[in-house]
Enzyme design. Structure first.
Site, PDB file in Angstrom:
ATOM      1  N   LYS B  78       0.849  -1.191   0.000  1.00 12.40           N
ATOM      2  CA  LYS B  78       0.000   0.000   0.000  1.00 12.40           C
ATOM      3  C   LYS B  78       0.887   1.244   0.000  1.00 12.40           C
ATOM      4  O   LYS B  78       1.917   1.270   0.701  1.00 12.40           O
ATOM      5  CB  LYS B  78      -0.881  -0.052   1.252  1.00 12.40           C
ATOM      6  N   SER B 152      -9.463   1.272   3.332  1.00  9.30           N
ATOM      7  CA  SER B 152      -8.662   2.119   2.500  1.00  9.30           C
ATOM      8  C   SER B 152      -7.603   1.364   1.705  1.00  9.30           C
ATOM      9  O   SER B 152      -7.064   1.900   0.758  1.00  9.30           O
ATOM     10  CB  SER B 152      -7.965   3.197   3.350  1.00  9.30           C
ATOM     11  N   SER B 176      -9.548  -0.912   7.548  1.00 13.19           N
ATOM     12  CA  SER B 176      -9.012  -0.808   6.190  1.00 13.19           C
ATOM     13  C   SER B 176      -8.322  -2.066   5.695  1.00 13.19           C
ATOM     14  O   SER B 176      -8.121  -2.228   4.494  1.00 13.19           O
ATOM     15  CB  SER B 176      -8.017   0.352   6.107  1.00 13.19           C
TER      16      SER B 176
END
Lengths: 587, 587
Positions: B78, B152, B176
């Protein structure tokens, strides 16, 4: 009535060699006697008959065969801890309430047979380290009534140090359970956060508050910890009991260049002597205390003050005038702190905590001065925030960094005020710290504290200055360098003449008593006897230090002059004071 | 190229049955192919030649006799986690920087032989649970491109679920690392806070952030945890590794009356089926989730949002316009939170934490839906804060209360979107949770995920309404009850006539195409095909659903009328729309 320890009293009552009623009757006599000296140590006390009845109930249980670890032991509780039957005030009458239940620690003490005789004075809302911030009066150092008791657990320290009760509960967020121990020659044990229940405690900083104990001996602290420590599911900050095995041999001491005694050379001397003793118990390892001092700054200088604001929010909104002005000036700063400030400070604290945790690889415990210096009450009242802050230099960081600590006596100043050191260890090192305190007490030969000051000692002197020592005048430094405290601007009785001496450098006046005199402006300063003595040494002829009568008829020490001072001198009495003369002369 | 697990790849390379170079070449081909579907899954990728060179270096080490636990395993990170050589953007170009060092977890993965192929898209600053809040585009659910990927950690979930890499790093503050796992049929493992280093992570809420992993199987999660977990002295929030022995048999499930599916009956159905399976593995114990939901409220509704503000303070001050508007609207609320608010919330959280800790006496782990429902991207964009908040109902509280969690697949909706459950345990239950996930996978027969949606499915329908279904009109509820999303007010092409039908209750119009027509006001709604179908069922004659041409020439489904609708009808074309007619009629 000699001073008895917790264990001695409990043993005597459990064994039947004494009774709780006898002990309580003696305690009531002690309390009454000391009320003549410092009634302000207390905010409230239980009724004598009720206490005797409680004592008889203990005696009945012992007679019936029970054994109680604290059978009939009288004690005092700081008045921010709930005791059913007595009001809780936190030293703020507007805040007072009648608790319906006792605090968790009080319950445990009661179950063990201890009897609470009353609630002690404190710096309001436990905000302070000196003891002067209370509408119930300022408790004083029991060995020298001119000095502050230390705080915020002021009354509890006094109650034990004066021999009224063998132990008392204090609390500690920034050092409140340790600073008064140091000044009054006591053991002050501050357990790891969460080890002792804080249920029923008026919060100062809820995430940091600890209940503490003052005793005469580490052995009593150990006995009390065994009774009090334990998980309390009803206290959100209680933690399961844990003991870290630790045999302290490496003592972390502040790097010499980082120490600050705030001019207290006697404390530095006593501390060096204590460190020499400690070196016999292990290795002294100098550590960098800068991170610890930075953590300490967060407590009052940073957003943690908002915890105090949160705790007092309703009162501050409702009756701000009911709050001690110094406490209020401190606590109201919390309104201005943002959540963003606080998160950033918590991140910084986490970084410091990590650095501090790494210390434990090199050392077993810290051995720090408990306080750098002590102050007279008059000094404290003159600079209530700055001097208070000085007192916390070596204590403030402990709770923030989740450490445990025990303050132990480490010497006596010539004025009777104690110097102390604190052993500070990681979380759950409590038992190891108490054991170390026992080792320390043995190594120092279990010294007795100095005698109690029951009348007040002549420790400070008021001095009237009239000329070159006035504020902003050339010799004023001779006062400031001696930590003289300004006590006020006054006039003499209307019976003095003032002269400007001839050929004096710097220009100096002579104050001369006269039937045909006038009131002359003076400034009065208060300074320690030793400092006063050295000041007098420096006074040149034809001047001298004598006695000056002030307008209100009182007498203070002050500048007088030999007659020769008048030779060639100019009479300036009509100007009313030296400043007017200097102003005219330079105009 | 079939989908390979982490352990399969590492074993093949270590044993010499494959090479890292071969695996990387295959991976590069997968990446290129899926770029045609969702290039927005990525923010940056390493150069193919550099990746092949890294792979060859691994092969050389294996050839030299080394064994590496993750030999040549490609993965994605990420883009809020530092990887040296690639920019870190946190999905905010104005924030981007070139990290000089890799994050702690990246270092450990590299040491184990894994190769990072690129940085994945995310809700900006990890603030969101849906994946739509990024200037790099909105990743979609790999099984149904009409739906959000979840966030997320949107791009990381897509990268694994699309079979591009066998694992990817996400992060998790409020869910997330779990919500996108549920939607995309993945394992999403969120370790205990402090178990995996967060050094080198762009903070969302620093005290709560965790780095997480997406995998296809619990076994891979276990392998990766063994590589990644461990104390990192340079991370202030890292904790010593601990594993709590736990054999989960008692599963805490939400009290039935406290559950909320936000109208998603299919999720409720799938969940009931999953609970029936779970009942075969132990006992289901209903618990009161009110305290957990209250804790969740603190995260976005309370002062914890100020952690996000603190993390973005400099950017918000310097270039507020560079922040995603939805993220900004959320994060700027943090400025208004005071330190007093935060302390009070932290006290409340401590109380809830205590209550939650007591749950573990009655249950071993929680078994909760991972999400109550899922949303189409169009829906999410229309209500970006409210719908996002719905997604976090069962995940938000976990990090605040210091729990660990693993999200596992638990069913497939007819539209391909996954339903998931999460096993949630106390701190340090990580290994036990992974083992439970393995037991769960076996109990459910290791179901395969549905096929990838490579072209986009016709899952929603745009419908023009013209009369009684307009907003505030009598039949509008037939749209709202079907979760129809308002797509806009438009006019038809200028080729319709509008009639008020005779004897229609409630009054309804008929829209009729005509060469001699005018532009008529309509409202367009988007609704799911199934809902659209049931809506059509309910349309009474003489009305029908046909195709309506809008002013811009596009066509949508819409109300048309049979000819009989005109019998006795009044031509109201000159009014331009039904609202004007109703207004005139009631006037």
């Amino acid at each position: 009535m000699s001073r008895l320890s917790v264990s001695t009293i409990a043993a005597a009552i459990n064994s039947g060699t004494s009774t709780a009623e006898t002990i309580m009757a003696e305690t009531l006599a002690r309390l009454a006697a000391y009320d003549a000296v410092q009634p302000q140590a207390w905010i409230s006390r239980a009724a004598p008959e009720a206490l005797l009845a409680q004592a008889r109930a203990i005696d009945a249980r012992i007679a019936a065969g029970e054994t109680l670890p604290l059978a009939g032991v009288p004690y005092a509780a700081k008045d921010n801890i709930d005791v059913a039957g007595l009001a809780t005030t936190a030293a703020c009458p507007a805040f007072a309430y009648q608790p319906t239940a006792s605090a968790g620690v009080i319950e445990r003490l009661a179950a063990a047979g201890a009897i609470c005789v009353g609630k002690t004075n404190l710096d309001q809302f436990a905000t302070g380290l000196n003891g002067s911030r209370s509408p119930y009066g300022a408790p004083r150092n029991v060995h020298n009534l001119n000095y502050v008791s230390g705080g915020s657990s002021s009354g509890s320290a006094v109650a034990v140090a004066a021999g009224l009760v063998p132990f008392a509960l204090g609390t500690d967020t920034a050092g409140s359970g340790r600073v008064p121990a140091a000044f009054n020659h006591l053991i002050g044990f501050k357990p790891t956060r969460g080890r002792w229940s804080t249920r029923g405690l008026v919060p100062a900083c809820r995430t940091l508050d600890c209940i503490t104990i003052f005793t005469d001996t580490p052995a009593d602290a150990r006995l009390l910890d065994a009774v009090i420590a334990g998980f309390d599911v009803a206290d959100d900050y209680s933690k399961p009991l844990a003991n870290r095995p630790l045999a302290p041999r490496r003592f972390g001491v502040p790097r010499r260049d980082q120490m600050n005694w705030f001019g207290d050379g006697e404390a530095a001397f006593l501390h060096d002597r204590a460190m020499a003793t400690l070196a016999g118990l292990g290795e002294l390892v100098e550590i960098d205390i800068a991170p610890l001092l930075e953590a300490a700054q967060l407590l009052y200088g940073g957003p943690w003050v908002a915890e105090r604001t949160a705790a007092m929010a309703s009162l501050l909104a409702r009756r701000p005038e009911a709050v001690d002005p110094t406490v209020r000036s401190v606590v109201e700063q919390g309104w201005g702190k943002s959540a963003v400030d606080l998160f950033n400070a918590q991140y910084r604290l986490a970084a410091i905590k990590r650095a501090a945790d790494l210390m434990w690889d090199r050392i077993d415990v810290l051995a720090f001065p408990t306080t750098p210096t002590s102050y007279r009450l008059a000094e404290m009242l003159a600079a209530p925030v700055a001097l208070n802050s000085n007192l916390g230099l070596y204590t403030n960081f402990v709770n923030l960094l989740d450490m445990a600590a025990i303050a132990v006596p480490a010497g006596t100043r010539s004025n009777g005020v104690g110097h102390g050191i604190s052993f500070i260890g990681p979380a759950d090192s409590d038992v190891a710290l108490i054991e170390l305190a026992e080792t320390w007490a043995a190594a120092t030969g279990h010294p007795s504290p100095p005698p109690l000051d029951l009348e007040g000692k002549m420790q400070t002197v008021k001095l009237a200055v009239v000329g070159a020592h006035l504020k902003d005048m050339p010799l004023h430094w001779q006062l400031t360098s001696r930590n003289a405290v300004f006590a006020g601007a006054f006039e003499t009785a209307p019976s003095y003449r003032l002269y400007a001496m001839a050929e004096s450098t710097p220009p100096k006046p002579a104050l001369v008593f006269s039937d045909d005199g006038a009131a002359i402006k003076v400034e009065v300063y208060e300074l320690g006897v030793a400092e006063f003595g050295s000041f007098v040494v420096d006074v040149p002829p034809p001047l001298a230090i004598g006695t000056v009568t002030l307008a209100d008829g009182s007498s203070v020490k002050g500048f007088v002059a030999e007659p020769r001072a008048l030779t060639g001198a100019q009479d300036i009495t009509h100007l009313g004071g030296w400043r007017a003369y200097i102003a005219q002369r330079t105009a």
